[in-house]
Design an enzyme around this catalytic site. Structure first.
Site, PDB file in Angstrom:
ATOM      1  N   LEU A 170       0.851  -1.192   0.000  1.00  0.00           N
ATOM      2  CA  LEU A 170       0.000   0.000   0.000  1.00  0.00           C
ATOM      3  C   LEU A 170       0.888   1.243   0.000  1.00  0.00           C
ATOM      4  CD1 LEU A 170      -2.770  -0.987   2.577  1.00  0.00           C
ATOM      5  CD2 LEU A 170      -3.083  -0.585   0.130  1.00  0.00           C
ATOM      6  N   GLY A 203       2.076   2.621  -2.734  1.00  0.00           N
ATOM      7  CA  GLY A 203       2.633   2.717  -4.086  1.00  0.00           C
ATOM      8  C   GLY A 203       4.033   3.285  -4.158  1.00  0.00           C
ATOM      9  N   VAL A 204       4.320   3.865  -5.299  1.00  0.00           N
ATOM     10  CA  VAL A 204       5.640   4.434  -5.556  1.00  0.00           C
ATOM     11  C   VAL A 204       5.923   5.559  -4.566  1.00  0.00           C
ATOM     12  CG1 VAL A 204       6.995   5.793  -7.218  1.00  0.00           C
ATOM     13  CG2 VAL A 204       5.675   3.808  -7.988  1.00  0.00           C
ATOM     14  N   LYS A 225      12.328  12.321   0.509  1.00  0.00           N
ATOM     15  CA  LYS A 225      12.243  13.451   1.453  1.00  0.00           C
ATOM     16  C   LYS A 225      12.849  13.125   2.815  1.00  0.00           C
ATOM     17  CE  LYS A 225       9.950  14.994  -1.836  1.00  0.00           C
ATOM     18  NZ  LYS A 225      10.433  14.587  -3.169  1.00  0.00           N
ATOM     19  N   GLY A 238      18.259  13.461 -15.241  1.00  0.00           N
ATOM     20  CA  GLY A 238      16.828  13.332 -15.507  1.00  0.00           C
ATOM     21  C   GLY A 238      15.969  14.296 -14.724  1.00  0.00           C
ATOM     22  N   ARG A 280       8.939   8.513 -16.297  1.00  0.00           N
ATOM     23  CA  ARG A 280       8.304   7.219 -16.083  1.00  0.00           C
ATOM     24  C   ARG A 280       7.170   7.027 -17.097  1.00  0.00           C
ATOM     25  NH1 ARG A 280       9.586   5.317 -10.736  1.00  0.00           N
ATOM     26  NH2 ARG A 280       7.593   4.262 -10.681  1.00  0.00           N
ATOM     27  N   HIS A 314       3.901  38.188  12.755  1.00  0.00           N
ATOM     28  CA  HIS A 314       5.218  38.804  12.833  1.00  0.00           C
ATOM     29  C   HIS A 314       5.963  38.302  14.051  1.00  0.00           C
ATOM     30  CE1 HIS A 314       8.377  41.805  12.533  1.00  0.00           C
ATOM     31  NE2 HIS A 314       8.280  41.919  13.853  1.00  0.00           N
TER      32      HIS A 314
HETATM   33  P1  FAD Z   1       1.690   4.489  -7.877  1.00  0.00           P
HETATM   34  O1  FAD Z   1       2.159   5.217  -6.709  1.00  0.00           O
HETATM   35  O2  FAD Z   1       2.661   4.091  -8.928  1.00  0.00           O
HETATM   36  O3  FAD Z   1       0.945   3.204  -7.335  1.00  0.00           O
HETATM   37  C1  FAD Z   1       0.443   2.212  -8.189  1.00  0.00           C
HETATM   38  C2  FAD Z   1       0.227   0.948  -7.375  1.00  0.00           C
HETATM   39  O4  FAD Z   1      -0.466   0.000  -8.176  1.00  0.00           O
HETATM   40  C3  FAD Z   1       1.520   0.293  -6.942  1.00  0.00           C
HETATM   41  O5  FAD Z   1       1.474   0.061  -5.556  1.00  0.00           O
HETATM   42  C4  FAD Z   1       1.554  -1.015  -7.719  1.00  0.00           C
HETATM   43  O6  FAD Z   1       2.152  -2.075  -7.007  1.00  0.00           O
HETATM   44  C5  FAD Z   1       0.083  -1.287  -7.944  1.00  0.00           C
HETATM   45  N1  FAD Z   1      -0.214  -2.070  -9.137  1.00  0.00           N
HETATM   46  C6  FAD Z   1       0.233  -1.852 -10.394  1.00  0.00           C
HETATM   47  N2  FAD Z   1      -0.319  -2.744 -11.258  1.00  0.00           N
HETATM   48  C7  FAD Z   1      -1.128  -3.535 -10.517  1.00  0.00           C
HETATM   49  C8  FAD Z   1      -1.983  -4.614 -10.834  1.00  0.00           C
HETATM   50  N3  FAD Z   1      -2.130  -5.048 -12.082  1.00  0.00           N
HETATM   51  N4  FAD Z   1      -2.671  -5.210  -9.829  1.00  0.00           N
HETATM   52  C9  FAD Z   1      -2.534  -4.754  -8.546  1.00  0.00           C
HETATM   53  N5  FAD Z   1      -1.748  -3.728  -8.195  1.00  0.00           N
HETATM   54  C10 FAD Z   1      -1.061  -3.128  -9.167  1.00  0.00           C
HETATM   55  N6  FAD Z   1       5.138  13.233  -6.308  1.00  0.00           N
HETATM   56  C11 FAD Z   1       4.831  14.309  -5.572  1.00  0.00           C
HETATM   57  O7  FAD Z   1       3.686  14.800  -5.624  1.00  0.00           O
HETATM   58  N7  FAD Z   1       5.740  14.880  -4.734  1.00  0.00           N
HETATM   59  C12 FAD Z   1       6.995  14.397  -4.625  1.00  0.00           C
HETATM   60  O8  FAD Z   1       7.795  14.946  -3.862  1.00  0.00           O
HETATM   61  C13 FAD Z   1       7.369  13.266  -5.401  1.00  0.00           C
HETATM   62  N8  FAD Z   1       8.608  12.748  -5.302  1.00  0.00           N
HETATM   63  C14 FAD Z   1       8.934  11.652  -6.039  1.00  0.00           C
HETATM   64  C15 FAD Z   1      10.216  11.134  -5.941  1.00  0.00           C
HETATM   65  C16 FAD Z   1      10.577  10.023  -6.677  1.00  0.00           C
HETATM   66  C17 FAD Z   1      11.974   9.475  -6.556  1.00  0.00           C
HETATM   67  C18 FAD Z   1       9.623   9.398  -7.538  1.00  0.00           C
HETATM   68  C19 FAD Z   1       9.972   8.184  -8.342  1.00  0.00           C
HETATM   69  C20 FAD Z   1       8.340   9.911  -7.641  1.00  0.00           C
HETATM   70  C21 FAD Z   1       7.984  11.040  -6.903  1.00  0.00           C
HETATM   71  N9  FAD Z   1       6.700  11.585  -6.992  1.00  0.00           N
HETATM   72  C22 FAD Z   1       6.383  12.691  -6.251  1.00  0.00           C
HETATM   73  C23 FAD Z   1       5.691  11.004  -7.907  1.00  0.00           C
HETATM   74  C24 FAD Z   1       4.728  10.061  -7.175  1.00  0.00           C
HETATM   75  O9  FAD Z   1       5.443   9.059  -6.521  1.00  0.00           O
HETATM   76  C25 FAD Z   1       3.760   9.460  -8.175  1.00  0.00           C
HETATM   77  O10 FAD Z   1       3.198  10.451  -8.978  1.00  0.00           O
HETATM   78  C26 FAD Z   1       2.626   8.722  -7.455  1.00  0.00           C
HETATM   79  O11 FAD Z   1       3.132   7.673  -6.675  1.00  0.00           O
HETATM   80  C27 FAD Z   1       1.592   8.190  -8.446  1.00  0.00           C
HETATM   81  O12 FAD Z   1       0.556   7.612  -7.730  1.00  0.00           O
HETATM   82  P2  FAD Z   1      -0.401   6.526  -8.371  1.00  0.00           P
HETATM   83  O13 FAD Z   1      -1.408   6.210  -7.325  1.00  0.00           O
HETATM   84  O14 FAD Z   1      -0.848   6.958  -9.697  1.00  0.00           O
HETATM   85  O15 FAD Z   1       0.522   5.250  -8.664  1.00  0.00           O
END
Ligand code: FAD
Length: 464
Positions: free
Chosen positions: A40, A42-43, A53, A181, A270, A442
């Protein structure tokens, strides 16, 4: 066919988009099933926002300590244990994961730890270890996020070469780190590892990082002061890693250059994680650039299927995924929300922090919008002076004729917290007088916002 379990709302992906959608849908009375194949959060929680952070926060403490001599603090340098910081990083991730888990339970959301994909426009298959289930749904939300792209052909090995999802895996302080990048993360990690003691080189594809010109100038000055090298107009060609040696090959304006380093962090853009979802056969369409096509309610071309977060077009940011998650859930619950990307803040946990929202001075010029520009340096702010944090400024853009606030750009201590008042101003179509009327605590950095507003009409008190 198989016996399908009847579900109401099924969400694939438990990242920030998916879990916000799940909770909001549950709050609005929906029965929710959330499918997550890994962890839970995600990324964002496990690889991205949070772990990165933790590093910038530690770097900021180290720098604060170094900068506090005049206050009588820290005549000797603090000791710094990188492995301890990494344990702390793990602990924070686990704490936040548990928090999300508890919320999922408290909202009576069914959590399936498996991989989901579409079988038809109202059926999802889920693989849970050896076992397989078919779910029939009324509505589904795709929240599967993004993956690092492999377009460069350089293979991250987790030892010397890392991609954007591998920041927590950098197991030692690099002697020489090359960062390439996505700019905000490059700036953050460059600044963090410099504070930890690495020599840092940032490779920039373009001439600039892409911020408001005043911010750009400050970034340049501060990177120079920190001895962080920036190579501009770089095209990365290849990287070879053998034993302790890493050789990075690049082109700078047709000229071939090789750099020696110990670590390479590849932050290349990405790509949406949608390949294995089976969406093409059910009528969910993609944009020209390969993202899932959605309307303002985050609804795809199949009315019962929604998509949110990194799978949709726009900045790949958690802040977007979170908002879209709530929009999709509310739309499913029969409300009429709209996702509007106009005022997404851009932030960088740089030192000092950078935060920006709305129109830039250059943007106004390009679009031919007549504007006034006000700028207030934090060196003229009393609180910044007493903190010894005088780097940075607040810059505001307002419409020349009707005095509506169109943009707020800041660099300075607390900017990422302060930008919220800028976002509110834009969202509420505030005019200069609306922002100048209230009290500003202030002494505080906030007074910088007031004085930037005042400077639009040459009325800042602390400017000559
Ligand atoms: P994700 O977070 O990618 O989550 C998707 C989830 O779906 C994952 O847990 C995955 O395991 C699951 N999943 C995928 N396919 C399946 C499937 N078929 N069945 C079941 N589960 C599946 N954003 C900010 O706003 N502020 C920041 O400071 C910031 N810093 C970042 C730093 C880094 C190094 C990186 C890489 C990203 C950063 N981001 C930041 C971006 C942010 O992490 C992403 O935009 C965000 O996590 C996207 O959320 P999401 O819910 O779309 O997907």
């Amino acid at each position: 066919g198989e016996l399908a379990h009847e579900k109401d709302v099924v969400i694939i992906g438990g990242g920030p988009g998916g879990y916000h959608a799940a909770i909001r849908a549950a709050q609005l009375g929906k029965k929710v099933t959330l499918i997550e194949k890994k962890e839970l959060g995600g990324v964002c929680l496990n690889e991205g926002c949070i772990p990165s952070k933790v590093f910038t926060a530690a770097a900021s403490r180290l720098n604060l300590f170094k900068d506090s001599h005049e206050m009588g603090i820290g005549d000797s340098l603090p000791n710094f244990d990188y492995q301890k910081l990494r344990s702390y990083q793990k602990k924070v991730i686990a704490q936040l994961q548990n928090g999300v888990k508890a919320l999922i339970q408290a909202n009576k959301i069914e959590l399936l730890n498996g991989t989901g994909y579409f079988l038809s426009e109202n059926r999802i298959g889920v693989e849970i270890e050896e076992h397989y289930e078919v779910l029939q749904f009324n509505q589904a939300i795709i929240a599967t996020g993004s993956l690092p792209s492999k377009s460069l052909g350089i293979q991250p090995n987790g030892k010397t070469i890392f991609h954007s999802g591998m920041i927590p895996q950098i197991s030692e302080i690099p002697k020489h780190l090359i960062v390439y990048g996505v700019n905000e993360i490059a700036l953050e990690m460059g600044m963090a590892f410099q504070a930890f003691g690495s020599e840092v080189t940032i490779l920039l594809e373009k001439e600039e990082f892409g911020y408001d010109s005043s911010i750009e100038k400050e970034i340049k000055r501060i990177l120079k002061k920190k001895k962080i090298q920036v190579l501009r107009n770089v095209q990365l060609i290849n990287a070879h890693s053998s034993n302790e040696e890493l050789l990075v090959e690049l082109n700078i304006q047709e000229e071939k250059i090789s750099l020696n380093a110990t670590h390479l962090l590849l932050l290349i853009p990405r790509i949406p994680n949608i390949k294995e979802l089976g969406i093409e056969k059910i009528g969910v369409t993609l944009t020209d650039t390969g993202y899932i096509h959605v309307n303002k309610q985050c609804q795809t071309m199949v009315p019962t299927i929604y998509a949110i977060g990194d799978v949709t077009e726009g900045p790949a940011l958690a802040v977007k995924a979170i908002t879209q998650g709530k929009v999709a859930a509310e739309a499913i619950a029969g409300k009429h929300p709209e996702y509007d990307a106009n005022y997404i803040p851009k932030i960088v946990h740089f030192q000092p922090p950078i935060a920006s929202v709305g129109l830039t001075e250059e943007g106004a010029r390009v679009e031919g919008i007549p504007v006034k520009v006000g700028k207030f340096p934090l060196a003229s702010n009393g609180f910044a002076t007493l903190l010894g944090k005088k780097d940075g400024f607040v810059k505001v853009i307002s419409h020349l004729e009707n005095e509506t606030i169109l943009g707020v750009h800041m660099m300075g201590e607390g900017a990422i917290e302060m930008i919220s008042s800028g976002i509110l101003s834009l969202e509420m179509v505030a005019r200069e007088e609306d922002i100048k009327f209230p009290f500003y605590p202030h002494p505080s950095m906030n007074e910088g916002i007031l004085e930037a507003m005042d400077s639009l009409n040459s009325e800042a008190i602390h400017l000559p």
